[in-house]
Design an enzyme around this catalytic site. Sequence first.
Site, short mmCIF file in Angstrom:
data_model
loop_
_atom_site.label_atom_id
_atom_site.label_comp_id
_atom_site.label_asym_id
_atom_site.label_seq_id
_atom_site.Cartn_x
_atom_site.Cartn_y
_atom_site.Cartn_z
N ASP A 101 0.86 -1.18 0.00
CA ASP A 101 0.00 0.00 0.00
C ASP A 101 0.91 1.23 0.00
O ASP A 101 1.70 1.42 0.92
CB ASP A 101 -0.89 -0.01 1.23
CG ASP A 101 -1.95 1.08 1.20
OD1 ASP A 101 -1.64 2.19 0.74
OD2 ASP A 101 -3.07 0.83 1.66
N ASP A 152 0.24 7.70 -9.82
CA ASP A 152 -0.63 7.32 -10.94
C ASP A 152 -1.38 6.04 -10.57
O ASP A 152 -1.47 5.12 -11.37
CB ASP A 152 0.23 7.12 -12.20
CG ASP A 152 -0.60 6.89 -13.45
OD1 ASP A 152 -1.71 7.46 -13.54
OD2 ASP A 152 -0.15 6.13 -14.32
#
Length: 274
Positions: A131, A149
């Site tokens: 994460d 992104d």
Amino acid sequence: MPPLTNQSPPPPPAPACERGPACGAPLVHTRGDRRTLEFSPGDVQSEMRLSRPEALVLAYCRAIMCFALFVPRPRAIVMVGLGGGSLAKFCYRHFPQARITVIELRADVIALREQFCVPPDGPRFKVVHADAVDWLAAAPACADVLVIDGFDSAGLPPALGTARFYGDCRAALRDGGVLVANIFSYDPRYAGMLARLRLMFNERVCWFERNAGNNCILFAVKAPARLDPTRPLPRALRLQRWVARRQGLGSSLLNRLLARAVVAWLQHPFKPSK
């Protein structure tokens, strides 16, 4: 026009989504020389030419590469979101001096790396299954360039647009480094994310007006804690001020041409004759 057909092996089941309900298994379609990655039918996240896997097909990817104007010779590049690996492959080939780390939340996306010709992990390239919110919070001063992104089928996950996250991004950059944030211009949270980005980076944020369609590519530069008034501003800060005043070259067409020129320059760097 014939419909897209899935010519790749079925991907593994998608994991439980950690940032929202829109987390369907990724779809890979191949037609002729083109291969695409989609999170929902028709929503192309990445596109690759089989004949030139490292080429940048989508305009927003070329726009992101304008970070090279701010930091021409990065030593460390960190990317949030692997997708089909377009940016990772391009940077791996054209920044041989840089160490590249890609943070990807989804194992089923990482499992597709061979289908998209993503380089194997090695001394200067690796894909990390993690994460990004947690990873960046624990990695201060790790990057000269940080690219955000990390989209899913619902858009940019809310966790990647908070003030805390942008603060961790700033801490992850070295002085003079640049954060590149890809945000949809029609995202209802766009104004709030832009305001938080400006706050965390002391207004040192700019963009090249409409050079990537509905993708707004924002560049935020990290200034040193103390600037010596007797010395010239670092390159990245000078360029940020210039771009912010003009939003690039003043028109969307010229800004798109600039992005193409930057990509061409990186592919064929000028070498002075001896």
